[in-house]
Enzyme design. Structure first.
Site, PDB file in Angstrom:
ATOM      1  CG  HIS A  19      -9.154   0.379 -12.348  1.00  0.00           C
ATOM      2  ND1 HIS A  19      -9.093  -0.517 -11.309  1.00  0.00           N
ATOM      3  CD2 HIS A  19      -8.307   1.386 -12.032  1.00  0.00           C
ATOM      4  CE1 HIS A  19      -8.247  -0.065 -10.402  1.00  0.00           C
ATOM      5  NE2 HIS A  19      -7.751   1.091 -10.822  1.00  0.00           N
ATOM      6  CB  SER A  60      -8.457   4.034  -9.840  1.00  0.00           C
ATOM      7  OG  SER A  60      -8.050   5.279  -9.322  1.00  0.00           O
ATOM      8  CE  LYS A  92      -4.620  -1.497 -10.177  1.00  0.00           C
ATOM      9  NZ  LYS A  92      -4.367  -0.098 -10.420  1.00  0.00           N
TER      10      LYS A  92
END
Ligand code: PLP
Length: 391
Positions: A214, A186, A244
């Site tokens: 991610h 991250s 995200k």
């Protein structure tokens, strides 16, 4: 009538003073979204290079519409834990689509990624067992490992020799073991060596869990780190977040049917927490629909990140996250301020979020960024921030 004990006030104030003195005090800033990549902060309009909304999906008209329609139909909240009456009809569709995207038998959706990691690890790993973790794994993986009350062994970042040595020395002492790591790191944006991890996990009978917070949506054609560079690695526990690139909120685990059923039965953060609002689940379903249908779209953030790393002569980006490590916290704060004056919002990242001495600008790229802005950002960093360094 209760009166706050003054020892509590004193405790809080002393802690805050200590953190202020070390430049570690954190503060919330009101940030108003103005579209896919622009925000208003402190009366200034800025281009956001700190968001994890890599595909701009949280502002996508189709996704907002799906969310509003689900809210109209099913209400603003789930009303109860999923095991009670909060398991509204949209969950099944979302879990089916996640499993399909990740090539797993089944999926289970949680309230958030943090709840997923802090629940999954202690649901599978007990006090006699062990967790092996990459040192740069996300805070909630460490938190989950701590909640097992078992052993945990931290290996140097992406260092497979170190992991092998730890497994050789420690694995036999425990009935079960897990290897847990970010799939895409991250704060550094690099990928874990998934193929090597799968192999080591197999040799030592350790259960591999990758955290693709991610990765989903932006790596491996949108399918995540197990699928990066055209691979298809059999990772038995693929965890991630819907908060995200997916643009909404929630966490998930993709795994076999038996493992997902065990989680639904045993995992405390699943059982004892309310289901997600129907609008959040509908938004994720719509987002997955867009991702599955458009590989080119999922590659755009990485393409922009590579434009940026090329402009700065940095190693080619592996994900939409690029760290510019400045080391010193004060210097990083000053760099962020300089960039803010140029209308770039890049939140400085400092210890303890990252290791001591590695304060950084963590720059994230989104499908909605203009290439010209990426190039201008690189130029300012080269001339006004890194340039100073060299002289
Ligand atoms: C953000 C993040 C999480 C937490 O996910 P949330 O859905 O925001 O709670 C977990 N792991 C990693 C690697 C993350 O970056």
């Amino acid at each position: 009538m209760s009166k706050t004990p003054s020892s509590l006030e004193n405790f809080a104030l002393a802690k805050l003073d200590g953190m202020e003195a070390q430049n570690l005090r954190r503060r919330l800033t009101v940030t108003e979204p103005l579209g896919a990549v622009e925000v208003m902060q402190g009366g200034r309009r800025m281009i956001n290079f700190s968001s994890n909304d890599y595909l701009g999906l949280n502002q996508h008209p189709l996704i907002k519409k799906a969310s509003m329609e689900a809210t109209e139909k099913y209400g603003a909240g789930a009303g109860a834990s999923r095991l009670v009456t909060g398991n509204h009809p949209l969950y099944q569709e979302l879990e089916m689509r996640l499993a399909r995207l990740k090539g797993s038998e089944d999926a289970v959706v949680f309230g958030s990624g943090f709840l997923a990691n802090s629940g999954i690890i202690p649901a599978l790993i007990g006090p006699d067992d062990a967790v092996f973790l990459d040192e740069l794994s996300h805070a909630c993986i460490f938190y989950g490992a701590r909640l097992t009350q078992g052993a945990h062994h931290v290996f140097r970042h992406n260092d497979m020799d170190h992991l092998r040595a730890l497994l050789e020395a420690e694995r036999h002492k425990h009935p079960h073991a897990m290897i847990a790591t970010d799939g895409v790191f991250s704060m550094d944006g690099d990928l874990a060596p998934i193929g090597n991890l799968v192999e080591l996990a197999g040799t030592h009978d350790a259960w591999l869990m990758t955290d693709d917070a991610h990765g989903i949506g932006v790596v491996g054609g949108g399918r995540g780190s197990s699928f990066a560079h055209g691979a298809r690695h059999a990772v038995p526990l693929q965890m991630g977040t819907l908060s995200k690139a997916i643009g909404g909120y929630g966490g998930y685990l993709c795994a076999s049917h038996a493992v997902c059923e065990l989680i639904r039965t045993r995992c405390r953060t699943f059982i004892y927490s309310t289901g997600l609002p129907p609008g959040a689940v509908a938004a994720s379903i719509a987002a997955l629909g867009l991702i599955e249908g458009d590989r080119e779209f999922t590659e755009r953030p990485l393409t922009l990140a590579r434009t940026f790393t090329r402009e700065l002569n940095l190693p080619a980006a592996e994900s939409p996250i690029v760290p510019v490590i400045l080391g010193d916290t004060d210097k990083t704060l000053a760099a962020a301020k300089l960039l803010a004056d140029e209308s770039f919002l890049i939140v400085p990242i400092r210890p303890p979020t990252v290791p001591e001495g590695t304060a950084r600008l963590r720059i994230t790229f989104s499908a909605g960024h203009k290439e010209a802005d990426v190039i201008r950002l690189a130029k300012i960093i080269r001339e006004k921030i890194i340039g100073e360094d060299v002289s």
